[in-house]
Write a protein that holds these residues in place. Structure first.
Motif, PDB file in Angstrom:
ATOM      1  N   THR A  25     132.432   9.577  34.378  1.00 22.56           N
ATOM      2  CA  THR A  25     131.483  10.227  35.277  1.00 22.56           C
ATOM      3  C   THR A  25     130.158   9.474  35.281  1.00 22.56           C
ATOM      4  N   TRP A  26     129.709   9.078  34.102  1.00 22.95           N
ATOM      5  CA  TRP A  26     128.454   8.329  34.001  1.00 22.95           C
ATOM      6  C   TRP A  26     128.573   6.988  34.728  1.00 22.95           C
ATOM      7  N   ARG A  27     129.740   6.355  34.626  1.00 23.65           N
ATOM      8  CA  ARG A  27     129.970   5.111  35.361  1.00 23.65           C
ATOM      9  C   ARG A  27     129.817   5.347  36.862  1.00 23.65           C
ATOM     10  N   SER A  28     130.366   6.454  37.355  1.00 20.68           N
ATOM     11  CA  SER A  28     130.267   6.761  38.781  1.00 20.68           C
ATOM     12  C   SER A  28     128.824   6.996  39.197  1.00 20.68           C
ATOM     13  N   VAL A  29     128.048   7.670  38.347  1.00 21.49           N
ATOM     14  CA  VAL A  29     126.635   7.917  38.648  1.00 21.49           C
ATOM     15  C   VAL A  29     125.867   6.599  38.713  1.00 21.49           C
ATOM     16  N   LEU A  30     126.147   5.694  37.776  1.00 22.85           N
ATOM     17  CA  LEU A  30     125.464   4.401  37.762  1.00 22.85           C
ATOM     18  C   LEU A  30     125.781   3.593  39.016  1.00 22.85           C
ATOM     19  N   VAL A  81     127.444  17.315  53.316  1.00 21.93           N
ATOM     20  CA  VAL A  81     128.111  17.242  52.026  1.00 21.93           C
ATOM     21  C   VAL A  81     129.603  16.964  52.197  1.00 21.93           C
ATOM     22  N   THR A  82     130.226  17.563  53.211  1.00 21.25           N
ATOM     23  CA  THR A  82     131.657  17.339  53.423  1.00 21.25           C
ATOM     24  C   THR A  82     131.935  15.882  53.774  1.00 21.25           C
ATOM     25  N   PHE A  83     131.131  15.306  54.646  1.00 24.46           N
ATOM     26  CA  PHE A  83     131.299  13.894  54.967  1.00 24.46           C
ATOM     27  C   PHE A  83     131.007  13.006  53.751  1.00 24.46           C
ATOM     28  N   ALA A  84     130.099  13.451  52.883  1.00 22.52           N
ATOM     29  CA  ALA A  84     129.779  12.666  51.692  1.00 22.52           C
ATOM     30  C   ALA A  84     130.967  12.551  50.745  1.00 22.52           C
ATOM     31  N   THR A  85     131.914  13.498  50.816  1.00 23.93           N
ATOM     32  CA  THR A  85     133.071  13.429  49.931  1.00 23.93           C
ATOM     33  C   THR A  85     133.947  12.208  50.221  1.00 23.93           C
ATOM     34  N   ASP A 122     130.329  12.197  41.627  1.00 25.47           N
ATOM     35  CA  ASP A 122     129.863  12.362  43.002  1.00 25.47           C
ATOM     36  C   ASP A 122     129.065  13.641  43.207  1.00 25.47           C
ATOM     37  N   ASN A 123     128.985  14.503  42.182  1.00 32.68           N
ATOM     38  CA  ASN A 123     128.093  15.657  42.271  1.00 32.68           C
ATOM     39  C   ASN A 123     126.668  15.231  42.601  1.00 32.68           C
ATOM     40  N   VAL A 124     126.278  14.070  42.083  1.00 29.29           N
ATOM     41  CA  VAL A 124     124.932  13.566  42.355  1.00 29.29           C
ATOM     42  C   VAL A 124     124.736  13.355  43.849  1.00 29.29           C
ATOM     43  N   ARG A 125     125.757  12.827  44.514  1.00 25.02           N
ATOM     44  CA  ARG A 125     125.676  12.600  45.962  1.00 25.02           C
ATOM     45  C   ARG A 125     125.442  13.912  46.696  1.00 25.02           C
ATOM     46  N   TYR A 126     126.163  14.954  46.296  1.00 30.01           N
ATOM     47  CA  TYR A 126     126.064  16.235  46.996  1.00 30.01           C
ATOM     48  C   TYR A 126     124.710  16.890  46.758  1.00 30.01           C
ATOM     49  N   LEU A 127     124.213  16.801  45.531  1.00 32.88           N
ATOM     50  CA  LEU A 127     122.915  17.397  45.234  1.00 32.88           C
ATOM     51  C   LEU A 127     121.801  16.682  45.990  1.00 32.88           C
ATOM     52  N   ILE A 128     121.912  15.356  46.116  1.00 34.59           N
ATOM     53  CA  ILE A 128     120.917  14.604  46.897  1.00 34.59           C
ATOM     54  C   ILE A 128     120.966  15.041  48.359  1.00 34.59           C
ATOM     55  N   SER A 129     122.169  15.152  48.904  1.00 31.85           N
ATOM     56  CA  SER A 129     122.320  15.552  50.307  1.00 31.85           C
ATOM     57  C   SER A 129     121.762  16.951  50.547  1.00 31.85           C
ATOM     58  N   LEU A 158     128.466  25.332  47.750  1.00 32.95           N
ATOM     59  CA  LEU A 158     128.703  24.118  48.530  1.00 32.95           C
ATOM     60  C   LEU A 158     129.218  22.985  47.639  1.00 32.95           C
ATOM     61  N   VAL A 159     128.669  22.868  46.430  1.00 28.71           N
ATOM     62  CA  VAL A 159     129.123  21.829  45.501  1.00 28.71           C
ATOM     63  C   VAL A 159     130.566  22.094  45.064  1.00 28.71           C
ATOM     64  N   VAL A 160     130.892  23.360  44.786  1.00 27.39           N
ATOM     65  CA  VAL A 160     132.265  23.710  44.386  1.00 27.39           C
ATOM     66  C   VAL A 160     133.255  23.351  45.491  1.00 27.39           C
ATOM     67  N   PHE A 161     132.919  23.681  46.718  1.00 28.59           N
ATOM     68  CA  PHE A 161     133.814  23.360  47.835  1.00 28.59           C
ATOM     69  C   PHE A 161     133.930  21.847  48.004  1.00 28.59           C
ATOM     70  N   ALA A 162     132.815  21.130  47.834  1.00 28.57           N
ATOM     71  CA  ALA A 162     132.855  19.670  47.960  1.00 28.57           C
ATOM     72  C   ALA A 162     133.732  19.044  46.885  1.00 28.57           C
ATOM     73  N   LEU A 163     133.682  19.578  45.673  1.00 28.93           N
ATOM     74  CA  LEU A 163     134.529  19.054  44.603  1.00 28.93           C
ATOM     75  C   LEU A 163     136.006  19.222  44.952  1.00 28.93           C
ATOM     76  N   ALA A 164     136.343  20.339  45.592  1.00 26.07           N
ATOM     77  CA  ALA A 164     137.729  20.526  46.028  1.00 26.07           C
ATOM     78  C   ALA A 164     138.092  19.516  47.112  1.00 26.07           C
ATOM     79  N   MET A 165     137.204  19.313  48.086  1.00 26.19           N
ATOM     80  CA  MET A 165     137.478  18.371  49.161  1.00 26.19           C
ATOM     81  C   MET A 165     137.543  16.929  48.648  1.00 26.19           C
ATOM     82  N   CYS A 166     136.885  16.662  47.515  1.00 28.91           N
ATOM     83  CA  CYS A 166     136.948  15.321  46.934  1.00 28.91           C
ATOM     84  C   CYS A 166     138.373  14.911  46.610  1.00 28.91           C
ATOM     85  N   TRP A 167     139.206  15.880  46.230  1.00 32.09           N
ATOM     86  CA  TRP A 167     140.590  15.542  45.890  1.00 32.09           C
ATOM     87  C   TRP A 167     141.372  15.138  47.137  1.00 32.09           C
TER      88      TRP A 167
END
Length: 265
Positions: A25-30, A81-85, A122-129, A158-167
């Motif tokens: 996860t930290w790698r993804s954030v970086l 947020v959905t497009f960000a997934t 990718d939670n960081v992406r959604y929180l920024i958006s 919104l973050v919970v739904f985005a995490l589901a759409m990430c899959w």
């Protein structure tokens, strides 16, 4: 391409699997932090959506731009947020193409950790958006009409739904051969969900056949939940339905994405 010896699969404890996932996860954030183009897109897209939809459609659909902003901003949060997934699938596809996942397979880590780490990061992406949409919305005149607790619940939902759409995005990333293909197929999947909903306009003004789809669209439930939590109205039913849809999407697409990852990697 360099070949990496595979470490024989062994049983790992849930705690070890979680630790592996958090490390990746930290790698993804970086990767987000060191990619200025991606960061610029995250900052600019919500602003572009707010300006265009509010001032192009506002006067025609709601009579005034302020009234339309109150109606549309919760939906624009969902849209952004959905497009960000899609970024999840694009990053995973790049990792597979460059051989990074081959390296992961050579390590004694949980097989699902690379996928879980990318998605959690990718939670960081959604929180920024979300922050940019709400912040610029305040500049344009949007105001939260409910309590701070309800507003926080709206962001978390919104973050919970985005995490589901990430899959869903991750599955696409595992099935296609390039990041560009992820974007193309992702938009093909997302467009009917996003624009076949009540994000931008009331479904009562749509043709009957389209209304039938809009009323069962999970994005419609999510948008209604966001409006209720941010601007007021009955929230319990639409929040529960949004959570159930998120759970259903996760239950279906997470195992498929992990299976596709194992087969492709």
């Amino acid at each position: 391409m360099t070949s990496f010896p595979l470490v024989p699969a062994k049983r790992l404890s849930p705690v070890t699997g979680l630790r592996n996932s958090l490390t990746l996860t930290w790698r993804s954030v970086l990767k987000i932090r060191t990619n200025p183009e991606d960061m610029f897109g995250l900052l600019l897209q919500p602003i572009m959506y707010l300006v265009l939809f509010t001032y192009v459609f506002g006067g025609q659909l709601a009579g005034s731009t302020h009234q339309y902003l109150e109606y549309s901003l919760p939906g624009i949060m969902v849209l952004s947020v959905t497009f960000a997934t899609l970024g999840t699938g694009m990053m995973l596809s790049q990792d597979v193409a460059t051989g990074v996942f081959d390296r992961f397979r050579a390590l004694p880590i949980a097989r699902s950790a690379p996928l879980a780490g990318a998605i959690l990061g990718d939670n960081v992406r959604y929180l920024i958006s979300i922050a940019v949409t709400l912040g610029f919305g305040f500049i344009l005149g949007f105001r939260i009409l409910t309590t701070p607790l309800a507003a926080i619940m709206a962001c978390l939902l919104l973050v919970v739904f985005a995490l589901a759409m990430c899959w869903v995005s991750a599955l696409i990333g595992m099935l296609v051969k390039s990041a560009q293909a992820v974007q193309w197929w992702g938009f093909l999947v997302m467009f009917p969900l996003i624009f076949g909903s009540n994000i931008l306009t009331d479904e009562a003004k749509m043709p009957g056949w389209l209304q039938a789809f809009v009323k069962v669209n999970p994005v419609t439930y999510l948008t209604e939940a966001e409006r209720a939590l941010l601007t007021g109205g009955p929230a319990a039913t639409v929040v529960i339905r949004s959570l159930l849809w998120a759970l259903g999407i996760f239950v279906v697409f997470a195992p498929l994405a992990v299976r596709a990852y194992r087969r492709r990697a």
